[in-house]
Enzyme design. Structure first.
Site, PDB file in Angstrom:
ATOM      1  N   TYR A  92      33.760  14.997   4.183  1.00  0.00           N
ATOM      2  CA  TYR A  92      34.311  14.327   2.978  1.00  0.00           C
ATOM      3  C   TYR A  92      33.858  15.326   1.615  1.00  0.00           C
ATOM      4  CZ  TYR A  92      37.338  11.578  -0.521  1.00  0.00           C
ATOM      5  OH  TYR A  92      37.933  11.001  -1.836  1.00  0.00           O
ATOM      6  N   SER A 183      33.582  12.765  10.339  1.00  0.00           N
ATOM      7  CA  SER A 183      33.128  11.677   9.395  1.00  0.00           C
ATOM      8  C   SER A 183      34.993  12.312   8.688  1.00  0.00           C
ATOM      9  CB  SER A 183      31.926  11.852   7.890  1.00  0.00           C
ATOM     10  OG  SER A 183      32.144  11.070   7.116  1.00  0.00           O
ATOM     11  N   GLN A 184      35.368  12.572   7.312  1.00  0.00           N
ATOM     12  CA  GLN A 184      36.634  13.620   7.001  1.00  0.00           C
ATOM     13  C   GLN A 184      36.145  14.295   8.434  1.00  0.00           C
ATOM     14  OE1 GLN A 184      38.487  14.784   3.164  1.00  0.00           O
ATOM     15  NE2 GLN A 184      36.868  16.949   4.570  1.00  0.00           N
ATOM     16  N   ASP A 273      27.004   2.177  11.710  1.00  0.00           N
ATOM     17  CA  ASP A 273      27.405   2.869   9.837  1.00  0.00           C
ATOM     18  C   ASP A 273      28.037   2.104   9.561  1.00  0.00           C
ATOM     19  OD1 ASP A 273      28.490   4.604   9.363  1.00  0.00           O
ATOM     20  OD2 ASP A 273      29.849   5.898  10.724  1.00  0.00           O
ATOM     21  N   HIS A 302      25.732   6.647   9.725  1.00  0.00           N
ATOM     22  CA  HIS A 302      26.564   8.001   9.930  1.00  0.00           C
ATOM     23  C   HIS A 302      25.626   8.560   9.724  1.00  0.00           C
ATOM     24  CE1 HIS A 302      30.714   9.119   8.942  1.00  0.00           C
ATOM     25  NE2 HIS A 302      29.944   9.796   7.759  1.00  0.00           N
TER      26      HIS A 302
END
Length: 319
Positions: A92, A183-184, A273, A302
């Site tokens: 992101y 992630s994203q 996370d 994360h």
């Protein structure tokens, strides 16, 4: 063992909290029709750097709503027949990054294509044109407009359109295409595999954009999910529209797309996370009926997961 979320046994049974809109399937079929009707007008521009074993290009195409989308494209030299390809998606606010980290796969004979998400750190356009705020946040972009204006709808479609473009290249075998990201990028990997059923294999690390209501209920609407809190504070301070908001977010919740996936999946998950809570990841993972492997790291959040990139490389070796 320290615990942030549910015990692993419960995570493996968890089905998610964000509502699935009643017209979800119709919504995405219409979106795919719009994507297929869009002339991509693909353009390849030679990159300003070179390596001896691959050709490097900046790739541009037109996505839905007229945005020009950019990706880095690495084509191995000397291919005698169509070969495998990998699609890479970034985190992101980031970008496709340097050419350098894609070169190992190109050296192994893979075509590599790394997409810049609209309006984030790379060269892809966010053409805008929605009612409501544009102050921050792509999750909530278009939330006060029609569901067809949600920005992540367009970004999800960009992943599928790019996959289709890559599969049309003469040097690519369309039956040997994979996708990966964290992630994203992990969320976009799931979305791409869901919307382009020809994706053969996909590796997703701690996927974002899943089970928004669970994030909210865990009081973790911060970091990457902070815009959920901002939205309510600015536009629905008494939460009178809470059900409506989370139902609309359901259109761009990857857990609702996950059942469409036919690709073999590999997931990397850190059970500590706090950015993308494990339960939100399992909400999507548990809905996938295709073959899947989970690599679980109990003490990690994360962050980089030791050995995971090697596992991903091995996962893709038989493409």
């Amino acid at each position: 063992m320290p615990q942030l979320d549910m015990p692993l046994a419960k995570l493996q049974q968890y089905e998610g909290r964000t509502p699935r809109p009643h017209d979800f399937d119709e919504y995405w079929e219409k979106a795919l029709e719009e994507m297929r009707a869009t002339d991509p007008a693909v353009e390849l521009v030679p990159a300003p750097i070179s390596v001896p074993y691959a050709e490097l290009y900046d790739l541009y195409f037109t996505g839905v709503k007229g945005a020009r989308v950019h990706a880095k494209y690495l084509k191995p030299k000397g291919l005698q027949k169509p070969g495998p390809a990998l699609l890479q998606f970034h985190g992101y606010s980031g970008s496709s990054g340097d050419w350098f980290d894609k070169l190992p796969y190109a050296a192994l004979g893979y075509t590599v294509v790394s997409m810049d998400c609209r309006g984030q750190g790379g060269k892809s356009e966010d053409v805008g044109g929605v009612f409501g705020n544009t102050l921050r946040g792509h999750i909530i972009r278009g939330l006060d407009d029609s569901p067809e204006q949600l920005l992540f709808r367009h970004i999800f479609l960009d992943t599928a359109q790019l996959a289709s473009i890559v599969m049309s290249f003469p040097d690519v075998d369309p039956g040997r295409v994979g996708a990966y990201g964290g992630s994203q990028g992990g969320a976009l990997t799931v979305a791409c595999a869901a919307l382009e059923p020809r994706i053969k294999k996909a590796a997703s690390l701690y996927p974002f954009l899943s089970d928004y209501k669970r994030v909210w209920e865990m009081d973790l609407a911060k970091d990457a999910y902070e815009e959920l809190r901002i939205y309510f504070r600015l536009f629905d301070p008494q939460h009178k529209r809470e059900d409506e908001v989370f139902t609309r977010l359901g259109y761009i919740d990857i857990q609702n797309l996950a059942p469409r996936i036919k690709a073999e999946m590999l997931f990397g998950i850190g059970l500590m996370d706090s950015v993308c809570p494990p339960s939100t990841q399992f909400a999507a993972i548990n809905k996938i009926t295709a073959p899947k492997t989970l690599e679980i790291y109990p003490d990690f959040g994360h962050e980089g997961l030791p050995g995971m990139q090697d596992k991903i490389m091995q996962f893709f070796m038989d493409l």
